[in-house]
Design an enzyme around this catalytic site. Structure first.
Site, PDB file in Angstrom:
ATOM      1  N   LYS A  10       0.856  -1.185   0.000  1.00 59.42           N
ATOM      2  CA  LYS A  10       0.000   0.000   0.000  1.00 59.42           C
ATOM      3  C   LYS A  10       0.893   1.236   0.000  1.00 59.42           C
ATOM      4  CE  LYS A  10      -3.556   2.288   2.739  1.00 59.42           C
ATOM      5  NZ  LYS A  10      -4.520   2.118   3.835  1.00 59.42           N
ATOM      6  N   LYS A  61      -2.362  -1.527  -3.732  1.00 59.43           N
ATOM      7  CA  LYS A  61      -3.230  -0.366  -3.652  1.00 59.43           C
ATOM      8  C   LYS A  61      -2.400   0.905  -3.724  1.00 59.43           C
ATOM      9  CE  LYS A  61      -6.034   1.978  -0.306  1.00 59.43           C
ATOM     10  NZ  LYS A  61      -6.452   2.055   1.042  1.00 59.43           N
ATOM     11  N   SER A 112     -10.399   5.615  -4.334  1.00 63.85           N
ATOM     12  CA  SER A 112     -11.358   6.715  -4.448  1.00 63.85           C
ATOM     13  C   SER A 112     -10.957   7.755  -5.500  1.00 63.85           C
ATOM     14  CB  SER A 112     -11.539   7.384  -3.085  1.00 63.85           C
ATOM     15  OG  SER A 112     -10.298   7.823  -2.569  1.00 63.85           O
TER      16      SER A 112
HETATM   17  C1  PBG Z   1      -7.258   2.921   5.697  1.00 63.11           C
HETATM   18  C2  PBG Z   1      -7.690   2.948   4.284  1.00 63.11           C
HETATM   19  C3  PBG Z   1      -7.590   4.002   3.369  1.00 63.11           C
HETATM   20  C4  PBG Z   1      -8.158   3.541   2.182  1.00 63.11           C
HETATM   21  C5  PBG Z   1      -8.594   2.248   2.402  1.00 63.11           C
HETATM   22  N1  PBG Z   1      -8.279   1.894   3.709  1.00 63.11           N
HETATM   23  C6  PBG Z   1      -7.098   5.393   3.558  1.00 63.11           C
HETATM   24  C7  PBG Z   1      -5.669   5.663   3.811  1.00 63.11           C
HETATM   25  O1  PBG Z   1      -4.827   4.776   3.855  1.00 63.11           O
HETATM   26  O2  PBG Z   1      -5.374   6.834   3.993  1.00 63.11           O
HETATM   27  C8  PBG Z   1      -8.266   4.335   0.907  1.00 63.11           C
HETATM   28  C9  PBG Z   1      -9.221   3.788  -0.109  1.00 63.11           C
HETATM   29  C10 PBG Z   1      -9.579   4.725  -1.201  1.00 63.11           C
HETATM   30  O3  PBG Z   1      -8.960   5.780  -1.435  1.00 63.11           O
HETATM   31  O4  PBG Z   1     -10.540   4.403  -1.902  1.00 63.11           O
HETATM   32  N2  PBG Z   1      -8.292   2.518   6.557  1.00 63.11           N
END
Ligand code: PBG
Length: 349
Positions: A220, A273, A300
């Site tokens: 991630k 991700k 997102s």
């Molecule tokens: C953390 C989490 C995030 C997303 C999924 N799980 C946010 C982050 O890491 O700041 C982002 C998913 C998206 O942008 O659609 N709980």
């Protein structure tokens, strides 16, 4: 024309053409031929549909994510039912708690918002695969993904406000067990803590959930594409960033290291991700671990870019969405977490 005359003909277009042996276009001539040689086929069963659940009633639109809502438990069930009708078999839940505190107590409370939603969805649609995101950032008042180095927890030698790894692991294990107790089918830790799969596996096994799979957000990145999600889940960090645990977008060898560690720790599925800016990373991880199901999160910001351009009439939303999702699957993802899931499933019909 006599035979002699034919022999004397200069090299014609005909001769040149017949020397072209390879003509890939032969197999593209008709829709049926194209369908026959298609390598990647999207299917509604590939998708996991994210749901944001909050306390109260009704639904609230999220400005930066057209078509996505914060849902009450009742509305989440309704949304899951509509997903099921379109052929989407899995949802991933994110919770917006009533109150936030430094640890995020609602995260592992029996009556937390996600706990309520898991029970309600599993009751109404038992066959739906309910995945839960396991992280602290939506639940902590500081918006960080773990317990911070401050106050009574202060560790000398680490910066003030640093996300402490091992104290956070204890919370992640507790949250996972709490989700398991409500009937979750898969837990998906997204906090990028070292050893999170080990800690969660141990916690689950100790509590008797040795059969519950872990889908690890193994790779991630510290991405700017999460912006709209942080509106939706109200989990933006109050200060600083997530670079002490999420990965540098410039790195791919490190992705392999993260994936390898999670495989060794017993992850049942891996995730990369975001997806679009990291298609090469999906491919590298898939090639290294072809035996593991791979997920990719079409995040997102990627969703909102398509929605915004489509709303302007600059691209065809259905076509661009399906092309995007196809690219993620072609790169090596078996499963795609996407806000487009229900629309895409309908367009595929
Ligand atoms: C953390 C989490 C995030 C997303 C999924 N799980 C946010 C982050 O890491 O700041 C982002 C998913 C998206 O942008 O659609 N709980």
């Amino acid at each position: 024309m006599t035979l002699l005359e034919i022999d004397r003909r200069p090299l014609t277009t005909d001769h040149r053409l017949s020397s072209i042996v390879h003509r890939p276009r032969r197999l593209r001539a008709t829709p049926a031929l194209r369908a026959m040689i298609r390598e990647t086929e999207l299917n509604a069963r590939d998708f996991i549909y994210p749901l944001f659940v909050r306390h109260g009633t009704g639904r609230t639109a999220i400005g930066s994510m057209p078509g996505v809502y914060q849902l009450s438990v009742e509305e989440a069930v309704r949304e899951a039912e509509s997903a099921a009708r379109s052929g989407v078999n899995a949802v991933i839940l994110f919770g917006i708690p009533k109150e936030k505190d430094p640890i995020g107590l609602e995260n592992f409370s029996e009556n937390g918002i996600v706990q309520q939603a898991i029970r309600a969805i599993k009751k109404e649609i038992p066959e739906m695969v309910v995945v839960t995101d396991v992280c602290l950032c939506e639940y902590t008042d500081h918006g960080h993904c773990g317990i911070l180095n401050t106050g009574e927890h202060f560790h000398v030698g680490l910066p003030e406000g640093y996300v402490l790894n091992d104290p956070t692991l204890d919370v992640l294990a507790k949250v996972s067990v709490s989700h398991a107790e409500c009937g979750a089918d898969i837990v998906a830790p997204s906090g990028m803590m070292d050893g999170m799969v080990t800690a969660i596996r141990a916690g689950l096994d100790f509590a008797g959930y040795e059969n519950l799979p872990i889908m690890s957000y193994a790779v991630k990145y510290a991405s700017s594409f999460y912006g709209p999600f942080r509106d939706a889940a109200e989990g933006a960090p109050k200060f600083g960033d997530r670079k002490s645990h999420q990965m540098d977008p410039a790195n791919v060898r490190e992705a392999l290291r993260e994936a390898t560690l999670d495989v060794e720790e017993g992850a049942d599925m891996l995730m990369v991700k975001p997806a679009l800016a990291y298609l090469d990373v999906i491919r590298v991880v898939k090639d290294a671990y072809p035996e593991l199901p791979m997920a990719a999160y079409n995040v997102s910001g990627e969703y909102s870019m398509v929605k915004a351009t489509a709303q302007n009439g600059w691209v065809d939303e259905a076509k661009v969405t399906l092309e995007t999702l196809t690219s993620i699957k072609r790169a090596g993802a078996d499963v795609i977490i996407t806000y487009h899931a229900v629309d895409a499933a309908r367009w595929l019909k």
